[in-house]
Design a protein around this motif. Structure first.
Motif, PDB file in Angstrom:
ATOM      1  N   PHE B 305       0.849  -1.187   0.000  1.00  0.00           N
ATOM      2  CA  PHE B 305       0.000   0.000   0.000  1.00  0.00           C
ATOM      3  C   PHE B 305       0.891   1.246   0.000  1.00  0.00           C
ATOM      4  N   GLY B 306       0.453   2.285  -0.737  1.00  0.00           N
ATOM      5  CA  GLY B 306       1.213   3.540  -0.768  1.00  0.00           C
ATOM      6  C   GLY B 306       0.273   4.726  -0.841  1.00  0.00           C
ATOM      7  N   ILE B 310      -2.773   2.220  -7.620  1.00  0.00           N
ATOM      8  CA  ILE B 310      -4.067   1.751  -8.095  1.00  0.00           C
ATOM      9  C   ILE B 310      -5.087   1.867  -6.948  1.00  0.00           C
ATOM     10  N   PRO B 311      -6.176   2.560  -7.155  1.00  0.00           N
ATOM     11  CA  PRO B 311      -7.157   2.682  -6.065  1.00  0.00           C
ATOM     12  C   PRO B 311      -7.878   1.352  -5.812  1.00  0.00           C
ATOM     13  N   VAL B 312      -7.970   0.978  -4.545  1.00  0.00           N
ATOM     14  CA  VAL B 312      -8.640  -0.276  -4.155  1.00  0.00           C
ATOM     15  C   VAL B 312      -9.479  -0.027  -2.903  1.00  0.00           C
ATOM     16  N   ARG B 351     -10.567   3.261   1.409  1.00  0.00           N
ATOM     17  CA  ARG B 351      -9.954   3.426   0.093  1.00  0.00           C
ATOM     18  C   ARG B 351      -8.425   3.515   0.276  1.00  0.00           C
ATOM     19  N   LEU B 352      -7.693   2.593  -0.384  1.00  0.00           N
ATOM     20  CA  LEU B 352      -6.234   2.591  -0.304  1.00  0.00           C
ATOM     21  C   LEU B 352      -5.656   2.601  -1.720  1.00  0.00           C
ATOM     22  N   PHE B 353      -4.323   2.720  -1.818  1.00  0.00           N
ATOM     23  CA  PHE B 353      -3.674   2.715  -3.125  1.00  0.00           C
ATOM     24  C   PHE B 353      -2.617   1.613  -3.159  1.00  0.00           C
ATOM     25  N   LEU B 354      -2.680   0.856  -4.237  1.00  0.00           N
ATOM     26  CA  LEU B 354      -1.844  -0.348  -4.350  1.00  0.00           C
ATOM     27  C   LEU B 354      -0.665  -0.104  -5.283  1.00  0.00           C
TER      28      LEU B 354
END
Lengths: 274, 368
Positions: B305-306, B310-312, B351-354
């Motif tokens: 995760f960063g 990519i939004p996930v 909502r996280l970013f991959l």
């Protein structure tokens, strides 16, 4: 309330009184004939009264020539018992082990064949065996021991069940594979690995075979051989008292054998807790 | 090679798992075109070719029914192959009975002879080889010492725990100094702690003896932990044979990628030796892979995760001790698992970013 208590309330078991009535009725069914036999052997004669003279005669070695058939029959039955157990062990055990290890798909067939004799009346078996025994007589003579072939068939259901119960409790397939990987051949596997682990089943099968042979009458009588039962019938015509004494002794012997089976059939844990 | 006659002195520290035996003296083993068909037409082994190097520890890994145990049993001589050749050393043993193959075997189910003591069990193989009573007793005692059961010789199987029974079985298999040791899921009936302990012990002893060993298991962790090479089997065929490291990082097939370790299937495109997926461009293990739509297999630990990427959306998260595994959904609905530090605790629906942190482990053509 626990689940088992609820279950008991829904399906209550028999009461203590019912249980004792059942035990009493079944016990009477067995005991009355035996007590009657004992009473019969103790009668002094038409004059009335009881004594142990006939029992004393049997155990005191005072039986004369007219009772000789009983001793001949007893000797023959003991020979037959040993020969039948030998036939059963030599033929049935390797077959059962082989089927279990190598041909499990034949298990049902073997079971059917082994249980079949119990469904066929002895008289029918004799009718089938009569021509077979004319051949056996030509090959092996007409010695009484040849009856062991027929007895080997009639003890099959009892012997099979005893051995099968024990065999099913042992993972003989894995044990035999372990032995093979360690360099053992099939005879070694049978005698040193399988047999010691089904010893209790083999003993039970042997004892029950002995009990069956000692009580067998029909086949011996119809094939004109003398065994304990046929000799008892012969002697009973001259002295019914002594024949009943020997019948009782045979019954006690069979009872002791069955007790022995019960003892050896108990698990080590049961033995330890008793 | 350490011999069992001196095995009582083998008390050194456990050897690292992935070290190849320094003095391999076991036999080379070869399966050539082995086919095994059972009555009814089921083909359990489909032309298996396998060479096991002298002194090598090879794990046969695969799901239930893949044929791994059948392969081992053919090797042991407990099953006859329908066709093909089995070679141990230079000798063709295809028709040699099990008892003459000079192998040691440990079984999945407890296989100690129940009517014999532990010592008598270990002596059995020596007795079959007509070794004298004194030597037999001494060697069996040494073998029990080797597996840490020196004082248990007089006990029967029912007086031993599962782990102790398998140790005795191992001593029994090794006491005859066989050319080949076959282990058929020997740890599967044991609890987790004993499994780890015993597998390390098996590996130590195998390295001490330098004996060629085949270890059947369906537990990928077990296979990766102890084997020099792992052969992954599926439907009677070997999908890949490789070192644990290579198997994990360069899976030859999607099946291997998913069976060994855990993998995410993400739809992408192969172009110019790279896999393009979700705006990321990842180098391929096999750059020659045919261009076009593809399924890309990515390990959960190769994702992170960063702040960008990519939004996930987080679907669920599980605490697994030293790490945490979180399941997220991409915008197209694809579900992806991410392995990350246990300290990071995402919330469901967050909502996280991959981001991708490693190369794909395998790629397969897209089949719509």
């Amino acid at each position: 309330m626990s689940a088992s208590n609820r279950l008991h309330d829904i399906h209550p078991g028999p009461t203590r009184t019912t249980r004792w009535v059942i035990v009493g009725v079944i016990g009477a069914l067995f005991l009355i004939p035996i007590v009657a036999m004992i009473e019969f052997t103790l009668r002094k004669g038409l004059g009335g009264g009881y004594d142990f003279s006939r029992w004393a005669a049997v155990f005191g070695g005072q039986l004369t020539g007219e009772y000789k058939p009983i001793f001949t029959g007893l000797g023959n039955s003991l020979i037959l018992a040993v020969a039948t157990v030998a036939v059963m062990l030599v033929l049935l055990v390797p077959t059962m082990v082989l089927v279990r290890i190598r041909f499990p798909q034949l298990q049902r067939v073997l079971e059917f064949v082994c249980l079949l004799p119990i469904t066929i009346p002895a008289i029918v078996i004799v009718v089938g065996l009569a021509p077979v025994y004319s051949v056996i007589a030509r090959m092996f003579g007409s010695g009484v021991w040849t009856l062991a072939f027929a007895y080997g068939v009639i003890v099959l259901p009892y012997a099979y069940r005893s051995i099968q119960t024990n065999l099913a409790a042992v993972d003989v397939v894995t044990l035999s594979e372990a032995a093979r990987s360690l360099g053992a051949g099939w005879p070694t596997i049978l005698l040193r690995i399988v047999v010691p682990n089904i010893r209790r089943g083999l003993l039970a099968a042997s004892f029950i075979s002995v009990a069956v042979v000692l009580g067998e009458y029909t086949i011996a009588a119809l094939l004109n051989r003398v065994n304990l039962q046929t000799s008892l019938v012969i002697v009973s015509k001259a002295d019914p008292f002594v024949s009943i004494i020997f019948a009782l002794l045979a019954l006690v012997f069979a009872f002791v054998l069955l007790l022995a089976i019960g003892r050896i059939g108990r698990s080590p844990r049961q033995k330890a807790s008793s | 090679m350490t011999t069992l006659t001196t095995a009582g002195t083998v008390t050194g520290p456990s050897a690292p798992a992935a070290v190849v035996a320094s003095t391999p003296t076991g036999a080379q083993v070869e399966l050539r075109g082995i086919v095994k068909e059972f009555p009814g037409g089921h083909r359990a082994l489909d032309a298996i070719d396998l060479t096991i190097r002298p002194g090598e520890f090879l794990a046969l890994l695969g799901p239930s029914g893949c044929g791994k145990t059948t392969a081992l049993r053919v090797l042991a001589g407990l099953e006859a192959a329908t066709s093909g050749t089995v070679l141990i050393g230079d000798a063709d043993v295809s028709t040699t009975p099990a008892r003459s193959r000079d192998i040691g075997m440990v079984f999945q189910s407890y296989s100690l002879f129940p009517h014999m003591t532990a010592l008598a069990n270990v002596e059995f193989g020596l007795r079959m080889r007509r070794v004298g009573a004194d030597e037999r007793r001494r060697r069996a005692g040494d073998a029990l010492e080797m597996v840490g059961l020196g004082g248990f010789g007089g006990r029967y199987a029912h007086e031993l725990s599962g782990g102790q029974q398998q140790r005795v079985a191992l001593a029994r298999a090794l006491v005859t100094e066989p050319r080949l040791l076959l282990l058929d899921e020997p740890l599967s009936a044991l609890d987790a702690r004993v499994r780890v302990q015993l597998r390390e012990e098996i590996r130590r002893i195998q390295l001490d003896f330098g004996i060629t060993t085949v270890f059947v298991t369906h537990d990928q962790e077990e296979a990766l932990a102890v084997a020099d090479r792992v052969a992954v089997m599926r439907a009677g065929r070997i999908e890949q044979i490789a070192s644990p490291e290579e198997l994990y990082s360069r899976a030859a097939t999607p099946f291997v990628a998913e069976f060994v370790g855990s993998s995410n299937r993400i739809r992408g495109v192969v172009r110019d030796g790279f896999a393009e997926l979700c705006d990321a461009r990842l180098p391929l293990v096999d750059p020659s892979f045919e261009e076009g739509d593809a399924i890309v297999f990515v390990r959960p630990e190769d994702l992170r995760f960063g702040d960008t990427g990519i939004p996930v959306d987080v679907v669920s998260t599980s605490f697994l001790g030293s790490y945490r595994r979180t399941t997220v959904a991409l915008e197209d609905g694809t579900v992806v698992r991410v392995q990350h530090a246990a300290a990071t605790v995402p919330e469901v629906d967050q909502r996280l970013f991959l981001q991708f942190a490693g190369a794909p482990v395998a790629v397969s053509a897209w089949e719509s």
